[in-house]
Design a protein around this motif. Sequence first.
Motif, PDB file in Angstrom:
ATOM      1  N   ASP A  81       0.950  -1.305  -0.143  1.00  0.00           N
ATOM      2  CA  ASP A  81       0.088  -0.008   0.039  1.00  0.00           C
ATOM      3  C   ASP A  81       0.905   1.405  -0.032  1.00  0.00           C
ATOM      4  O   ASP A  81       0.529   2.415  -0.718  1.00  0.00           O
ATOM      5  CB  ASP A  81      -0.864  -0.069   1.398  1.00  0.00           C
ATOM      6  CG  ASP A  81      -2.199  -1.091   0.992  1.00  0.00           C
ATOM      7  OD1 ASP A  81      -2.160  -1.679  -0.006  1.00  0.00           O
ATOM      8  OD2 ASP A  81      -3.109  -0.914   1.854  1.00  0.00           O
ATOM      9  N   ALA A  82       2.014   1.247   0.665  1.00  0.00           N
ATOM     10  CA  ALA A  82       2.777   2.440   0.652  1.00  0.00           C
ATOM     11  C   ALA A  82       3.362   2.862  -0.538  1.00  0.00           C
ATOM     12  O   ALA A  82       3.318   3.848  -0.957  1.00  0.00           O
ATOM     13  CB  ALA A  82       4.324   1.988   1.707  1.00  0.00           C
ATOM     14  N   ASP A  83       3.823   1.689  -1.334  1.00  0.00           N
ATOM     15  CA  ASP A  83       4.235   1.854  -2.696  1.00  0.00           C
ATOM     16  C   ASP A  83       3.314   2.531  -3.680  1.00  0.00           C
ATOM     17  O   ASP A  83       3.404   3.332  -4.272  1.00  0.00           O
ATOM     18  CB  ASP A  83       4.767   0.509  -3.274  1.00  0.00           C
ATOM     19  CG  ASP A  83       6.115   0.091  -2.870  1.00  0.00           C
ATOM     20  OD1 ASP A  83       6.781   1.094  -2.285  1.00  0.00           O
ATOM     21  OD2 ASP A  83       6.499  -0.955  -2.846  1.00  0.00           O
ATOM     22  N   ASN A  84       1.912   2.020  -3.519  1.00  0.00           N
ATOM     23  CA  ASN A  84       0.969   2.453  -4.284  1.00  0.00           C
ATOM     24  C   ASN A  84       0.678   3.936  -3.863  1.00  0.00           C
ATOM     25  O   ASN A  84       0.233   4.753  -4.797  1.00  0.00           O
ATOM     26  CB  ASN A  84      -0.638   1.626  -4.052  1.00  0.00           C
ATOM     27  CG  ASN A  84      -0.366   0.490  -4.892  1.00  0.00           C
ATOM     28  OD1 ASN A  84       0.396   0.110  -5.717  1.00  0.00           O
ATOM     29  ND2 ASN A  84      -1.112  -0.735  -3.937  1.00  0.00           N
ATOM     30  N   VAL A  85       0.733   4.400  -2.722  1.00  0.00           N
ATOM     31  CA  VAL A  85       0.567   5.767  -2.217  1.00  0.00           C
ATOM     32  C   VAL A  85       1.477   6.339  -2.719  1.00  0.00           C
ATOM     33  O   VAL A  85       1.373   7.692  -3.421  1.00  0.00           O
ATOM     34  CB  VAL A  85       0.598   6.030  -0.729  1.00  0.00           C
ATOM     35  CG1 VAL A  85       0.686   7.433  -0.188  1.00  0.00           C
ATOM     36  CG2 VAL A  85      -0.621   5.200  -0.069  1.00  0.00           C
ATOM     37  N   PHE A  86       2.851   6.073  -3.098  1.00  0.00           N
ATOM     38  CA  PHE A  86       4.068   6.764  -3.497  1.00  0.00           C
ATOM     39  C   PHE A  86       3.805   7.150  -5.132  1.00  0.00           C
ATOM     40  O   PHE A  86       3.925   7.981  -5.611  1.00  0.00           O
ATOM     41  CB  PHE A  86       5.366   6.129  -3.126  1.00  0.00           C
ATOM     42  CG  PHE A  86       6.405   7.077  -3.343  1.00  0.00           C
ATOM     43  CD1 PHE A  86       6.971   7.931  -2.338  1.00  0.00           C
ATOM     44  CD2 PHE A  86       7.112   7.068  -4.541  1.00  0.00           C
ATOM     45  CE1 PHE A  86       7.948   8.745  -2.062  1.00  0.00           C
ATOM     46  CE2 PHE A  86       8.402   8.123  -4.352  1.00  0.00           C
ATOM     47  CZ  PHE A  86       8.701   8.736  -3.444  1.00  0.00           C
ATOM     48  N   VAL A  87       3.455   5.947  -5.727  1.00  0.00           N
ATOM     49  CA  VAL A  87       3.084   6.053  -7.181  1.00  0.00           C
ATOM     50  C   VAL A  87       1.799   7.268  -7.450  1.00  0.00           C
ATOM     51  O   VAL A  87       2.086   7.692  -8.419  1.00  0.00           O
ATOM     52  CB  VAL A  87       2.688   4.373  -7.667  1.00  0.00           C
ATOM     53  CG1 VAL A  87       2.187   4.775  -9.287  1.00  0.00           C
ATOM     54  CG2 VAL A  87       3.994   3.514  -7.667  1.00  0.00           C
ATOM     55  N   ALA A  88       0.983   6.774  -6.674  1.00  0.00           N
ATOM     56  CA  ALA A  88      -0.222   7.897  -7.019  1.00  0.00           C
ATOM     57  C   ALA A  88       0.349   9.410  -6.647  1.00  0.00           C
ATOM     58  O   ALA A  88      -0.137  10.183  -7.451  1.00  0.00           O
ATOM     59  CB  ALA A  88      -1.363   7.715  -6.054  1.00  0.00           C
ATOM     60  N   LEU A  89       1.076   9.682  -5.628  1.00  0.00           N
ATOM     61  CA  LEU A  89       1.717  11.108  -5.483  1.00  0.00           C
ATOM     62  C   LEU A  89       2.550  11.368  -6.520  1.00  0.00           C
ATOM     63  O   LEU A  89       2.306  12.492  -6.953  1.00  0.00           O
ATOM     64  CB  LEU A  89       2.222  10.960  -4.142  1.00  0.00           C
ATOM     65  CG  LEU A  89       2.688  12.164  -3.617  1.00  0.00           C
ATOM     66  CD1 LEU A  89       1.773  12.938  -2.996  1.00  0.00           C
ATOM     67  CD2 LEU A  89       3.575  12.061  -2.437  1.00  0.00           C
TER      68      LEU A  89
END
Length: 347
Positions: free
Chosen positions: A195-203
Amino acid sequence: MLSRFDINRLLLALILTVLSLVFGMTGFIVVENYGIIDAFYMTVTTVATVGFGEIHTFSQEGRLFVSFYILYNLVVVAYLVSVFSTFIFDGELRKIFKMYRVDQEIKRFSGHVILCGFGRNGRKAHHDLVMNGARVVVIEQDEQLIKSLNDGENEEDPMATGRIFAVFGDATNDLVLQQAGVARASALITALPSDADNVFVALSARALNSRLNIIARASYKTSESKLISAGANSVVMPDEIGGSHMANLVVRPEVIRFLDLISGLSADKLRLEELSYAQIRQDRQGQSIRELDIRSRTGATIIGLRQHNGSLLVSPSPDYVPAPGDVLLVLGSEAQIESFEVQYRQL
């Protein structure tokens, strides 16, 4: 698929070649006071061991320099021969050309979909997108995964088919997103395990393209608000959806079977299509739903209408006249939807 290690070996070989030429020319200029042209000539003849002879007799320092320079180049040449032999006889140059060709094709994409992560969710999303005619660029770190899938589809020339356009690297890296054409893309799906990687990708993706439609996968409910704050338009939780689906198969099985028809999970699948007002044929724009007469003409049914202000009308009134910005939601079999598109969608 060409690995990052192989590319690094090739780059190292090229760097060593350039350094050898620079080192040799510098030595001949400093030690023997040669001009640039003479220094280049002596460097090339020394490295090539052709033995044309010196422009003038070397000094003691010059002989010492040339001796060490020859020993150094024996190692460099041996490494170069090893690397280039591998690339020529193992087909690595052909693989580099394929990767370059795919990269150049991706640069011409516009309005495509970027898919980050090619696990179970990513593969299913890729399959459905391609089946619906979308162009998809996959970002994946596991090169062997893409290679095995491509080889399974076309053993002769997997990358030439264009079935899986892939950029290999970390999707959280801005340079990798840019290589996938994030500035020209219409949508991005991030289906990474973390989830942390997905947050970073979205950002990162939102910063690179403010108009991008971002759909993110989440494993935990607490991640949903973080993903929305990072720039995701929609958040999907596969585990939660799966649990609800199984529970509803117990309490309302016929509803779920109907939804399976729409989602394509059933053999006799239905198709749910959308048609915006701008896509309706001009001679049918301005007509009410009754006047459009979609059901009697095609067999398909208007089950909903998304108005331009964002509100959703379920089973809209036959007297409603679609307006600019509205989107029709039409349900039918594959044949019925095809007939609907032929009669109502602008070419």
